[in-house]
Write a protein that holds these residues in place. Structure first.
Motif: not given
Lengths: 297, 346
Positions: B150-179
């Motif tokens: 539930a916590l993960v769902t809340y974060l990705i659909a709420g406060p952490w939802k990606g700025k350039d993401v429509r419709g879907y629920i996930y966060t923005d992509t990590f910066p390359q340095g964290a890959w």
């Protein structure tokens, strides 16, 4: 005002029905000293068995469907009885395995029933302006019967003695193994019945993962209600009310929906912690979770 | 009491796995599937070609980290069934670090792993704390799994939802340095794999050669003796929870930083790694190092389950059947290695 209270109560009872049935089953086998964590799987299998039979034809006998669910629950829990009573395997791990097998098998065998219509769901009974499922009434009666049987009959006394002090029961000529096996089968049948309520009455459909953690909550509920069937009614009502609030408040408040979906599980933790602090966990049958080996203490 | 020979234990273990596979075959017959086709698909697609092997490797990584931790936990009679939730919390902390913390480039990947360890460890500590007031850790860790989802769902659909993401629920992509770097052409993020191998060996050393490991084994095998010897089982449980949860958190960090590069739905981060890892640990009979063998074995089953879904249109839940039946056969076969010291809570 009154009607709102009554409606909340009726809805809470309805959602609490599978919890109550499954909890009664778990009380039955735990009072005999056997923990069964597989309730979630038993419910899933019961729900599928009932739905599979009832959806066969428009005039399929619902009694047969309910019977199939109880039989399926008992059959799956036979594995648990064999592993833990006969082979004296670890009860907690065996229950976990049972939960996996049950949800997995229901998912695999139930795939072809997904989205199918149910020709005849179990009809609700009307009480004035409210409806209530026969399953709910049956669950309440079963709670009373189990309480009476455990405390006031010879069979109940035998079962409890096996859970409290199997060595003493053995000396008195009680067949400890057989008693435990029967208790596990009875518990499985009740969990199967809880599943049948979901697929024949509450949802009247089949979907993978339709038990959605209810089985685990039922297992935790047993500790909360101190292994007492009548208290289980209050416990199931309490969690049923929580689910009801979840439906009522969803969308009507600023609270995110995920908070509501996590709420029952958070509350289980709180309630278990409270029961632990109050020392209620000490009400557990003394031999709970331990295999009985004659001559060993 | 004489300890059974390692050979006897190994023989019984192998036999119980074979028995489990036969029982699963029966279930497939019942479901109207040909067991030969099912097993054939699973083997051909996993061990039979390089892509399949890479898929097995990808799934082995979290199983190794989780399994090694759980092996330790089971030895201390701490029945942590919540590796799934701890993995998710690790993923959450790792994602938070990658997305929002201003960590200098070279330190970003280490920081992501440390954050993952802390996230998973804290989640397990909740269960350790509850155990002090007599809440059975099997139930508490299970409940914590659902809360983590539930916590993960809340974060990705709420406060952490990606700025350039429509419709879907996930966060923005990590910066390359964290890959995390991967073996070329695969999703095998080798830094996490190396971490897993090192930690499995390290935990084995800890268990068999260190004072803490000794205390852990005494607490697990004979709580009464441990009490009289002045060993605190609560302290051992707390440390074990922190370690196990932390390892699961590392696995979660590896999944999001190595494969997805974002925080996404719980069911996509973990394919039920938490439960499968219970079997990895049980098969290894509580030896973290043996998870180096048992984790790839269960990796084959997870990767095979994915193939069954794609090639034969079977639900992924088939994997639960494999897991459950193998687990049941394993504990039921304990009777055949009877004279060894039991480390299960009997």
């Amino acid at each position: 005002m009154d009607s709102i209270v009554i409606e909340a109560l009726v809805r809470a009872l309805s959602v609490g029905t599978p919890l109550l049935l499954a909890c009664l089953g778990a009380i039955l086998n735990e009072r005999a000293g056997v923990v069964n964590l597989g309730v979630e799987g038993l419910m899933a299998v019961g729900a599928l068995a009932a739905f599979a039979v009832a959806s066969k034809s428009p005039d399929a006998n619902l009694w047969v469907a309910v019977g199939a669910a109880m039989l399926a629950g008992a059959a799956l829990s036979l594995l648990h009885a064999f592993a833990t009573v006969t082979l004296r395997a670890n009860q907690f791990v065996s229950g976990l395995a049972l939960a996996l097998i049950g949800t997995g098998a229901a998912g695999l065998l139930g795939k072809k029933f997904e989205g199918l219509p149910l020709f005849n769901k179990v009809p609700d009974w009307t009480l004035g302006s409210f409806t209530i499922s026969p399953f709910t009434v049956a669950a309440l009666i079963l709670a009373g019967l189990l309480a009476f049987w455990l405390t006031a009959t010879r069979g109940g006394l035998t079962l409890r003695s096996v859970g409290e002090n199997p060595a003493a029961a053995d000396v008195l000529g009680v067949n400890v193994g057989l008693t435990r096996v029967l208790a596990v089968l009875g518990g499985g049948a009740l969990a199967g019945l809880a599943g049948a309520f979901l697929s024949l009455s509450y949802r009247s459909s089949w979907a993978d993962n339709m038990t959605n953690g209810l089985g685990w909550i039922a297992v935790a509920l047993v500790i909360f209600v101190g292994w007492r069937p009548l208290r289980a009614i209050a416990g199931a009502l309490f969690f049923g009310f929580l689910y009801y609030l979840q439906f009522r408040l969803q969308g009507n408040s600023n609270v995110p929906t995920e908070v509501f979906s996590a709420m029952p599980f958070i509350l289980v933790l709180v309630v278990l912690a409270l029961a632990g602090v109050r020392g209620q966990a000490g009400d557990a049958p003394a031999a709970l979770g331990r295999a009985y080996v004659r001559g060993e203490r | 009491m004489t300890a059974p020979s390692a050979a006897r234990t190994a023989l019984v273990t192998v036999a119980s796995v074979v028995a489990a596979l036969l029982i699963c075959a029966l279930i497939f017959v019942f479901a109207g599937q040909s067991p030969a086709a099912v097993y054939g698909t699973m083997l051909r697609g996993t061990l039979g070609d390089p892509t399949g092997l890479a898929e097995v490797g990808r799934r082995t990584i979290p199983l190794l980290l989780l399994g090694a931790g759980l092996a330790l936990a089971f030895r201390a009679q701490f029945f942590n069934i919540g590796a799934e939730g701890q993995l998710l919390l690790g993923a959450v902390f790792a994602a938070g670090t990658a997305l929002f913390l201003p960590v200098p480039g070279a330190l970003l990947i280490p920081a992501v792993f440390v954050a993952g360890f802390i996230g998973g460890g804290l989640w397990a500590l909740v269960a350790a704390a509850l155990r002090r007031v007599n809440v059975n850790e099997i139930l508490s860790t299970l409940m914590l799994n659902y809360i983590a989802v539930a916590l993960v769902t809340y974060l990705i659909a709420g406060p952490w939802k990606g700025k350039d993401v429509r419709g879907y629920i996930y966060t923005d992509t990590f910066p390359q340095g964290a890959w995390l770097p991967t073996l070329s052409g695969t999703q095998v993020h080798w830094p996490t794999l190396l971490l897993g191998v090192a930690l499995a060996l390290g935990l084995q050393w800890l268990l068999t050669r260190s004072t803490f490991g000794y205390a852990l084994r005494v607490v697990g095998e004979n709580p009464g003796a441990a009490h009289y010897a002045g060993l605190s089982s609560a302290r051992v449980a707390t440390l074990v929870a922190l370690l196990t949860g932390g390892l699961a958190g590392l696995a979660g960090a590896g999944e999001v930083a190595g494969i997805h590069h974002r925080l996404l739905e719980a069911s996509q981060i973990s394919l039920g790694y938490g439960f499968t890892a219970v079997i990895v640990a049980w098969l290894a009979r509580g030896n973290p190092a043996l998870c180096l063998i048992t984790a790839p074995l269960m990796g084959v089953i997870l990767a095979g389950g994915d193939l069954l879904k794609i090639d034969m249109n079977l639900p992924f839940r088939v994997v639960d059947i494999f897991s459950g039946v193998i687990l049941l056969c394993l504990i039921a076969s304990e009777v055949f290695v009877r004279h060894r010291v039991q480390w299960g809570r009997a």
